[in-house]
Design an enzyme around this catalytic site. Sequence first.
Site, PDB file in Angstrom:
ATOM      1  N   TYR A  48       0.812  -1.231   0.000  1.00  0.00           N
ATOM      2  CA  TYR A  48       0.000   0.000   0.000  1.00  0.00           C
ATOM      3  C   TYR A  48       0.846   1.282   0.000  1.00  0.00           C
ATOM      4  O   TYR A  48       2.058   1.225   0.054  1.00  0.00           O
ATOM      5  CB  TYR A  48      -1.070   0.000   1.086  1.00  0.00           C
ATOM      6  CG  TYR A  48      -0.714  -0.171   2.545  1.00  0.00           C
ATOM      7  CD1 TYR A  48       0.530   0.101   3.067  1.00  0.00           C
ATOM      8  CD2 TYR A  48      -1.714  -0.610   3.423  1.00  0.00           C
ATOM      9  CE1 TYR A  48       0.776  -0.047   4.424  1.00  0.00           C
ATOM     10  CE2 TYR A  48      -1.470  -0.767   4.781  1.00  0.00           C
ATOM     11  CZ  TYR A  48      -0.219  -0.476   5.277  1.00  0.00           C
ATOM     12  OH  TYR A  48       0.022  -0.608   6.602  1.00  0.00           O
ATOM     13  N   GLU A  49       0.183   2.390  -0.132  1.00  0.00           N
ATOM     14  CA  GLU A  49       0.842   3.708  -0.257  1.00  0.00           C
ATOM     15  C   GLU A  49       1.780   3.728  -1.464  1.00  0.00           C
ATOM     16  O   GLU A  49       2.845   4.339  -1.438  1.00  0.00           O
ATOM     17  CB  GLU A  49       1.579   4.036   1.045  1.00  0.00           C
ATOM     18  CG  GLU A  49       1.817   5.519   1.300  1.00  0.00           C
ATOM     19  CD  GLU A  49       0.521   6.317   1.348  1.00  0.00           C
ATOM     20  OE1 GLU A  49      -0.442   5.899   2.013  1.00  0.00           O
ATOM     21  OE2 GLU A  49       0.480   7.366   0.688  1.00  0.00           O
ATOM     22  N   GLY A  50       1.340   3.086  -2.567  1.00  0.00           N
ATOM     23  CA  GLY A  50       2.194   2.920  -3.760  1.00  0.00           C
ATOM     24  C   GLY A  50       3.000   1.652  -3.622  1.00  0.00           C
ATOM     25  O   GLY A  50       3.859   1.565  -2.751  1.00  0.00           O
ATOM     26  N   GLN A  72       7.293   2.584  -6.241  1.00  0.00           N
ATOM     27  CA  GLN A  72       8.375   3.332  -5.586  1.00  0.00           C
ATOM     28  C   GLN A  72       9.648   3.274  -6.441  1.00  0.00           C
ATOM     29  O   GLN A  72      10.369   4.270  -6.575  1.00  0.00           O
ATOM     30  CB  GLN A  72       8.694   2.740  -4.202  1.00  0.00           C
ATOM     31  CG  GLN A  72       7.506   2.675  -3.253  1.00  0.00           C
ATOM     32  CD  GLN A  72       6.876   4.021  -2.985  1.00  0.00           C
ATOM     33  OE1 GLN A  72       7.562   5.023  -2.877  1.00  0.00           O
ATOM     34  NE2 GLN A  72       5.555   4.049  -2.909  1.00  0.00           N
TER      35      GLN A  72
END
Lengths: 598, 598
Positions: free
Chosen positions: B438-440, B445
């Site tokens: 999650y969060e990319g 990344q």
Amino acid sequence: MTFTTPIRDMRFILDHAAGFGALEQSGAYPELSEDLTAAILEEMGKFCDGVVAPLNETSDHNGAALENGVVRTSPGFKEAYKQYVEAGWSSLAFPEEAGGQGLPSTLAVALVDALNGACMSFAIGTTLTTGAVKAILPAATDEQKALYLEKMVSGEWTGTMNLTEPQAGSDLSAIRTKAEPVGDGRYKISGQKIFITYGDHDMTDNIVHLVLARLPDAPAGTAGISMFIVPKIHVKEDGALGERNDVQCIKLEEKMGLHGSPTCVMSYGDKGECYGTLLGEENKGLKNMFVMMNAARLDVGMQGVGVAERAYQRALAYAQDRKQGRGAGVKSGEMVAIYEHPDVRRMLYSMKALVEASRAVCYANAVAYDLARHAPDEKTRAEAKAMEELLTPISKAWSTDRANDVTSLGVQVHGGMGYVEETGAAQHMRDARIAAIYEGTNGIQAMDLVGRKLQGDGGAAAKKFIAEIKNEAKVLKAAKREELHHVGERLLAAADALHASTDWLLEKAQENPEHALAGATPYLKQFGNVAGGYYLSKAAIAAALEIHENRDPAYHETKIAMARFFADNYLTEAIGLTDAIMAGAGGVARLDPDLLSA
Amino acid sequence: MTFTTPIRDMRFILDHAAGFGALEQSGAYPELSEDLTAAILEEMGKFCDGVVAPLNETSDHNGAALENGVVRTSPGFKEAYKQYVEAGWSSLAFPEEAGGQGLPSTLAVALVDALNGACMSFAIGTTLTTGAVKAILPAATDEQKALYLEKMVSGEWTGTMNLTEPQAGSDLSAIRTKAEPVGDGRYKISGQKIFITYGDHDMTDNIVHLVLARLPDAPAGTAGISMFIVPKIHVKEDGALGERNDVQCIKLEEKMGLHGSPTCVMSYGDKGECYGTLLGEENKGLKNMFVMMNAARLDVGMQGVGVAERAYQRALAYAQDRKQGRGAGVKSGEMVAIYEHPDVRRMLYSMKALVEASRAVCYANAVAYDLARHAPDEKTRAEAKAMEELLTPISKAWSTDRANDVTSLGVQVHGGMGYVEETGAAQHMRDARIAAIYEGTNGIQAMDLVGRKLQGDGGAAAKKFIAEIKNEAKVLKAAKREELHHVGERLLAAADALHASTDWLLEKAQENPEHALAGATPYLKQFGNVAGGYYLSKAAIAAALEIHENRDPAYHETKIAMARFFADNYLTEAIGLTDAIMAGAGGVARLDPDLLSA
């Protein structure tokens, strides 16, 4: 279809990487032919895909359960197991005189691959039984054979291995379960065993437990452990089932995965009425165990390959289906399947390359296992035996470590959906995680490799194998195709690194055994990476020949691509492990643990 | 005690690896002092160890549940959250004018570390709220600030981020949730969001949702996405709570882990009566999101560090307690703690070295975040900003990938007991697994690193950092202590490899962006390994000075040992990644997926 047995890939690796052709031509199995192998693989695929694979998801949600002292297996297991027995899958590779079909163990190992791809928690029950048969075969009396063997070979009854106790896990010397002779050839068994896979279930009429225990006044440690046959239901002389023995499952473990496989706490002799018979000699129980150990460890390696294959198939399907984003630099228009993104393909190719490499290592191990026992000439048997011994810890540990990598990548390919249980990607990761632990942890495998295997013959088998790899690397380097040349260069460099590590370990272990123990795990990884790269290189050369002959060039190009991917990513990784190995005992020198915790 | 906040290690890394001293001395935070930092860390430890850590195991078995349309959190969460708010932990690093305490974000990041070690599923609710505050702060109107800000800064109300929809995960351009102006400054919101962490819960009176949605006639793609503040309960002008808004959690996902954290499917406007207000400008919703993104990604990296620390502590304790086997060559006598076996120490040192390295990377990132915003001079701010940008994808992805490694090793150290849920080792592995997603995702990344970060400034920040690393390596090489010299050699070789990869990527991406995309993941890993090795090297030099001054030499020797272990195992691994990076687009060239599946 949730899983498709990769028959074509399996056959390709059997023939072009693992040396199955040599087995077919060795005369060891006169009835074996290419057509027979093809027919068996095809039937195997039908059974695994059609009957076993549909059980997998249910077995996770609705796993084995202990109900009123009896283990109820997951829905469908009983029926599928009945079909497994009726189709004769259990007896495939057992000798004809024991009721088997006398086919190569390599085909049974391919079956283990396919069964684990279909449903790992179903498959493990079958391999426990074939393992128990392997322990019984060479050690049992005629009476024991008459009572148990035929029904275990056929799979009509299942078998278990009862080793572990709470204080005796990796170290069996601490076993406390007792066996007292009662004078009529029987022994009274008492004690508790834990982590007993399929210790109880409802799929068969009887279960035959092989139990490690101590006789009265047995020597301390592993020299005082004997093995006993302890049936769940006593068997009468005429083969009919008699009374219930005093053995039962008193608890099922709640595990991270593999919910369909009952992991039992077994209690023997709660009422003082548990009887068994000695298998083999007194105090030589570990010898019986070691007879089946190589095969059992290879089976566990194969579990890793199977569940990794399933995770790969699911991830590949998802990546073709799921649409997100666009190509590099493309700002508008339809979203593309995530398979089109290079970074997603990197994950999928990693999965595929690792599955194929670990499958090839395990299959080569299986061929060596068969040749060691059935090759017509003694020299071939001896060489194959050395190879089998060398490859076994690698098959077990490297394949299962890679299965952890592959199944975790499978979750990652799914993104957020991978973390949600409904896609099943998480189940594969949870299921796979046990294989690096049981049947000897992967750390124990690594110590077996650097100890018994490497130092046991002064490195002879390892060096012979490394020389074979270097020769193959030179063949590749001489190839005109740029990719093959490239793979050859990387294979040679990695083999050189492995050679240097091997020499270092052999020399330094003389000074201090801790040098070998400290570097064992990275050494096993290095060896596995090089071996995997070697077998994929052989496959790539074979593929190049097929392409040259214009036989399905598109399929065979993928084999060359996988060898190249493996070389760029994992052969180069192998080289980097040298420093970790050669750091030796000093690299993991003991620090005060209290200072390592804040 | 199930978890102890590693205050001493945290402080050591803050001071000697991450450059927190520079922050203390920069004048950016006049009230900051060594003593204040010490006091905060100590209170943090008391709260996390005493209040939060005991919730962790229960939250796994008895997780968040949706009952009659309301999410009930795990037992104890509500009470612990109340204490968290009352102690002022939420407001630690927010500006005083917004009701915060004006302390460095680095200390808030250390809090995230400790909270996640204590209980990851509890901690994530707190970071979602601080993330939402960061998005609101620069964009909100005075009216919005008056209504929401103070209560969110204090944590009295929590915040959420509503980005994902079934068809819009990594690619937000596909968002369909609608927002229609109703003419009085409000917007009617309608649509469904998935994967909304703490989308509903019972810990606070109100929840403030930040929702990405499209205005009527908004441009297609990401240029047409706006952000809205949508409270669960409407807030009256006087701050009192009014009516329930038309938003609810309609489903909780069944996840592999993190059961204590409710992952909600949120439905907006089922009755056509969901109202919110625009945050910031129309169609600039992603800009608001990016304001909080760096901090949110660092927080997720920190989650990895925290849960890895907990897994490490548990494994270390087990290894000291569990007795199996004896020393090399010892045949009899008492069994020893498994910590005494070199291969078990290898696992524990791997865990420890990776935890410390990833903590150091994240803390250095936090210091850069603070300096970028609060350093007195512009040059320092600009340099720190570049460093923050560069390190953020590495903190997020490298730390969470390593958390997967560490938590899996934690299971392995436990052997069979690790696979059984009762030890808790498996929970850490299951919990940690989400952070790489999650969060990319970590793939995103990596693409951010090679794209926006590396190519964005022509490699300037990366090359400056690599030069700094090389200088440090030379200092180490010049040291008289053999271990430091050794670490310096390996650091220099790894930095050289990173330098070469960086040049290669910068050059080849010009030819074809796919070269950079294809190598992004191994490049991020290489960068992370080198950065981790760099920070541990700095720590080792500081430790050598402490030893020289005879300040607790035994503790400081462990820091040198960890730097050495990291160098032998992970700096050398970094070098091996070069081939994977430089294989470029050709290394993952598209193959027909149908040929990759049997």
